[in-house]
Design a protein around this motif. Structure first.
Motif, PDB file in Angstrom:
ATOM      1  N   UNK A 118       0.868  -1.186   0.000  1.00 38.99           N
ATOM      2  CA  UNK A 118       0.000   0.000   0.000  1.00 38.99           C
ATOM      3  C   UNK A 118       0.900   1.229   0.000  1.00 38.99           C
ATOM      4  N   UNK A 119       0.439   2.330  -0.592  1.00 41.41           N
ATOM      5  CA  UNK A 119       1.297   3.519  -0.643  1.00 41.41           C
ATOM      6  C   UNK A 119       1.351   4.268   0.693  1.00 41.41           C
ATOM      7  N   UNK A 120       2.423   5.042   0.853  1.00 41.46           N
ATOM      8  CA  UNK A 120       2.530   5.962   1.987  1.00 41.46           C
ATOM      9  C   UNK A 120       2.611   7.380   1.419  1.00 41.46           C
ATOM     10  N   UNK A 121       2.525   8.365   2.286  1.00 40.70           N
ATOM     11  CA  UNK A 121       2.582   9.750   1.815  1.00 40.70           C
ATOM     12  C   UNK A 121       3.914  10.045   1.124  1.00 40.70           C
ATOM     13  N   UNK A 122       4.966   9.363   1.582  1.00 40.54           N
ATOM     14  CA  UNK A 122       6.286   9.588   0.970  1.00 40.54           C
ATOM     15  C   UNK A 122       6.249   9.349  -0.538  1.00 40.54           C
ATOM     16  N   UNK A 124       3.914   9.993  -2.713  1.00 31.95           N
ATOM     17  CA  UNK A 124       3.421  11.183  -3.410  1.00 31.95           C
ATOM     18  C   UNK A 124       4.502  12.266  -3.413  1.00 31.95           C
ATOM     19  N   UNK A 125       5.151  12.440  -2.267  1.00 36.88           N
ATOM     20  CA  UNK A 125       6.211  13.466  -2.178  1.00 36.88           C
ATOM     21  C   UNK A 125       7.332  13.175  -3.178  1.00 36.88           C
ATOM     22  N   UNK A 126       7.740  11.911  -3.215  1.00 37.17           N
ATOM     23  CA  UNK A 126       8.866  11.542  -4.088  1.00 37.17           C
ATOM     24  C   UNK A 126       8.466  11.689  -5.563  1.00 37.17           C
ATOM     25  N   UNK A 127       7.254  11.273  -5.918  1.00 40.60           N
ATOM     26  CA  UNK A 127       6.790  11.441  -7.298  1.00 40.60           C
ATOM     27  C   UNK A 127       6.841  12.910  -7.711  1.00 40.60           C
ATOM     28  N   UNK A 128       6.357  13.782  -6.832  1.00 36.64           N
ATOM     29  CA  UNK A 128       6.348  15.220  -7.140  1.00 36.64           C
ATOM     30  C   UNK A 128       7.777  15.763  -7.275  1.00 36.64           C
ATOM     31  N   UNK A 136       9.589  15.124 -16.019  1.00 37.67           N
ATOM     32  CA  UNK A 136       8.623  14.122 -16.497  1.00 37.67           C
ATOM     33  C   UNK A 136       7.565  13.930 -15.410  1.00 37.67           C
ATOM     34  N   UNK A 137       6.284  13.917 -15.776  1.00 39.38           N
ATOM     35  CA  UNK A 137       5.247  14.013 -14.741  1.00 39.38           C
ATOM     36  C   UNK A 137       4.902  12.738 -13.972  1.00 39.38           C
ATOM     37  N   UNK A 138       5.090  11.554 -14.582  1.00 47.62           N
ATOM     38  CA  UNK A 138       4.548  10.348 -13.927  1.00 47.62           C
ATOM     39  C   UNK A 138       5.629   9.319 -13.622  1.00 47.62           C
ATOM     40  N   UNK A 139       5.611   8.801 -12.384  1.00 41.26           N
ATOM     41  CA  UNK A 139       6.711   7.952 -11.893  1.00 41.26           C
ATOM     42  C   UNK A 139       6.230   6.622 -11.349  1.00 41.26           C
ATOM     43  N   UNK A 140       7.124   5.634 -11.453  1.00 39.61           N
ATOM     44  CA  UNK A 140       6.937   4.305 -10.858  1.00 39.61           C
ATOM     45  C   UNK A 140       8.256   3.897 -10.220  1.00 39.61           C
ATOM     46  N   UNK A 141       8.177   2.902  -9.343  1.00 46.14           N
ATOM     47  CA  UNK A 141       9.387   2.544  -8.597  1.00 46.14           C
ATOM     48  C   UNK A 141       9.799   1.090  -8.805  1.00 46.14           C
ATOM     49  N   UNK A 142      11.082   0.864  -8.603  1.00 47.15           N
ATOM     50  CA  UNK A 142      11.658  -0.479  -8.656  1.00 47.15           C
ATOM     51  C   UNK A 142      12.713  -0.510  -7.547  1.00 47.15           C
ATOM     52  N   UNK A 143      13.361  -1.637  -7.383  1.00 53.79           N
ATOM     53  CA  UNK A 143      14.389  -1.701  -6.332  1.00 53.79           C
ATOM     54  C   UNK A 143      15.791  -1.548  -6.894  1.00 53.79           C
ATOM     55  N   UNK A 144      15.949  -1.750  -8.197  1.00 48.78           N
ATOM     56  CA  UNK A 144      17.267  -1.587  -8.816  1.00 48.78           C
ATOM     57  C   UNK A 144      17.099  -0.838 -10.134  1.00 48.78           C
ATOM     58  N   UNK A 336      11.870   1.842   1.402  1.00 45.36           N
ATOM     59  CA  UNK A 336      12.768   2.438   0.404  1.00 45.36           C
ATOM     60  C   UNK A 336      12.276   3.825   0.006  1.00 45.36           C
ATOM     61  N   UNK A 337      10.968   4.043  -0.019  1.00 44.53           N
ATOM     62  CA  UNK A 337      10.495   5.388  -0.363  1.00 44.53           C
ATOM     63  C   UNK A 337      10.787   6.398   0.750  1.00 44.53           C
ATOM     64  N   UNK A 338      10.786   5.944   1.984  1.00 49.58           N
ATOM     65  CA  UNK A 338      11.185   6.841   3.082  1.00 49.58           C
ATOM     66  C   UNK A 338      12.651   7.249   2.894  1.00 49.58           C
ATOM     67  N   UNK A 339      13.466   6.282   2.454  1.00 53.14           N
ATOM     68  CA  UNK A 339      14.887   6.576   2.224  1.00 53.14           C
ATOM     69  C   UNK A 339      15.063   7.533   1.042  1.00 53.14           C
ATOM     70  N   UNK A 340      14.293   7.305  -0.033  1.00 52.28           N
ATOM     71  CA  UNK A 340      14.414   8.205  -1.198  1.00 52.28           C
ATOM     72  C   UNK A 340      14.001   9.627  -0.802  1.00 52.28           C
TER      73      UNK A 340
END
Ligand code: PMP
Length: 459
Positions: A118-122, A124-128, A136-144, A336-340
């Motif tokens: 499930x997503x966290x607020x982080x 949204x912050x990181x995407x922005x 580039x407006x739209x983002x997705x994440x991976x681990x590597x 990982x998103x908290x770290x980013x």
């Protein structure tokens, strides 16, 4: 001996002396690292290649130093030696080791749960923030970064309906099958040493020399390439910079032929907060980025343009949500998103680059000065907070030219000499990376050690 090269008198390296100096340094390393040697020998009985990941065996001493702790720009090994770390986990630790904001964010998030699908607020912050940095407006994440590139290529094939990918010779984009290709005399084949390629790379990939616009035009003409996957400058065969006009022409040719352009900023994030994409006003359809953005935690991302996002979401038959080939259970996890977020908000900031890039300039100036003083036919190239010296007198135009100047024995000597004097360089390169924690004194230590290495080499 002196000879003429690139219009100036230069000295050549005496190979016998080089071998003798190397042997001396390797022995000194062995003597002064008994605990690392012991752990290395012990690991051979449980770890394939004796290390947790095979490339860790590449360090110049014959066995790696085992790390006790890494903080800021320093690493301490189990024998108590302290190093100025210019390798920084080959960019994974470009934010410095254990940066305080990341350590705190990780501890706090770990206590609140690491992964819940499930997503966290982080998020949204990181995407922005990534949108702001790279445009580039739209983002997705991976681990590597490997996965970010793999997912980008899948999406490119999905929306274009084309099968091929184009990469530049001597590129590296992680263990992405399509990108582990090479060209010789215009014929595409597996990159040397490619481990178990799933199919012959000529089936999936076209390979062109970097900076070769004629070759690029010819390769794109058939309109069978879904995507060009490129670093803005090659960084994995030393640094090969684009010539003036190269990126404009690359963008024009890809647009003209309906080919998508993916720019891999994993290493070139060194150029500034938005990598080369922002520093050079590039207009890719896709940006991929990994390694440094997690401040040491596994994290990567890819961003797409609004137009590409529309094309992606219009493909209603594509299974983006389950087993369609894009994803990873732990990708985009809360930890990982908290770290980013902590890394981008507090560590790899505009202000940080304003410090690290001038330090890389200082590194470059000092190394150049020594090269010129002793008249070696070498040069050094800088890209933001990254710099790399190379054993040829002038900058190469292509990956193939760059590869011609590889000198494995000389590489090993420079690395082990530095290691024995408390400086870590990236094993695969003569690359130095500056983190926000690196100081001018750290750079000066390297400058001294580099000068000493070439003086000892030349006798
Ligand atoms: N892209 C580039 C430009 C890289 O240099 C690398 C690794 N050196 C990768 C992607 C892959 O990164 P990872 O190994 O973290 O997946």
């Amino acid at each position: 001996m002196t000879v003429e090269a690139a219009g100036r008198r230069v000295v050549t390296v005496d190979r016998d002396r080089l071998s003798a100096r190397l042997e001396h340094e390797v022995e000194a390393f062995r003597q002064s690292h008994p605990r690392s040697l012991e752990l290395s020998e012990r690991s051979r009985s449980s770890l394939l290649f004796g290390v947790p990941m095979s490339w860790m065996a590449r360090w110049a001493g014959g066995f790696p130093v085992f790390v006790q702790a890494a903080n800021g720009a320093r690493v301490v090994d189990v024998d108590g030696h302290e190093y100025v770390d210019l390798c920084l986990g080959d960019t994974g630790a470009m934010a410095g080791h254990a940066p305080e904001p990341v350590v705190q964010a990780l501890a706090a998030q770990a206590a609140r749960g690491s992964t819940a699908m499930l997503p966290t607020e982080d998020a949204a912050w990181v995407g922005e923030e990534l949108a702001r940095r790279f445009g580039l407006p739209f983002w997705q994440f991976a681990l590597t970064a490997t996965d970010a590139n793999r997912f980008a290529l899948r999406l490119a094939r999905e929306v274009t309906g084309r099968g091929k990918v184009l990469v530049f010779d001597w590129c590296y984009h992680g263990s992405v099958d399509e990108a582990l290709a090479a060209t010789q005399y215009g014929v595409v084949g597996p990159r040397a040493g490619n481990v178990g390629p799933p199919v012959h790379p000529a089936l999936t990939t076209k390979v062109v020399q970097f900076n070769d616009l004629d070759g690029l035009e010819e390769a794109l003409r058939a309109k069978d390439v879904a995507c060009v996957l490129a670093e803005p400058a090659l960084t994995n065969i030393g640094i090969v910079l684009p010539e003036d006009g190269f990126h404009d022409a690359l963008r024009e040719l890809t647009r003209e032929t309906g080919t998508l352009l993916a720019i891999d900023e994993t290493h070139t994030l060194s150029a500034g907060p938005g990598g080369c994409t922002r520093a050079w006003d590039l207009e890719p359809d896709i940006v991929t980025v990994g390694k440094a953005i997690g401040g040491g935690m596994p994290a990567a991302a890819f961003g797409v343009s609004a137009e590409l996002a529309e094309r992606i979401t219009a493909r209603t038959g594509a299974d983006y949500e389950d087993t369609g080939g894009i994803g990873g259970t732990l990708a985009g996890n809360a930890l990982s998103l908290a770290a980013v977020r902590a890394t981008l908000e507090h560590v790899l900031t505009e202000a940080a680059f304003a410090r690290t890039i001038p330090l890389a300039e200082r590194f470059t100036a000092d190394v150049s000065e020594t090269i010129e003083d002793v008249a070696l036919p070498w040069h050094v190239t800088q890209l933001g907070c990254r710099a790399e010296y190379r054993f040829r007198p002038t900058p190469p135009r292509t990956g193939a030219e760059a590869a011609d100047s590889i000198d494995a024995e000389l590489d090993r000597y420079m690395h082990i000499h530095a290691l024995n004097r408390g400086v870590l360089l990236t094993p695969f390169h003569n690359m130095a990376l500056i983190s926000p924690a690196t100081t001018e004194a750290d750079v000066e230590i390297h400058s001294e050690v580099f000068r000493e290495a070439v003086k000892e080499l030349l006798g």
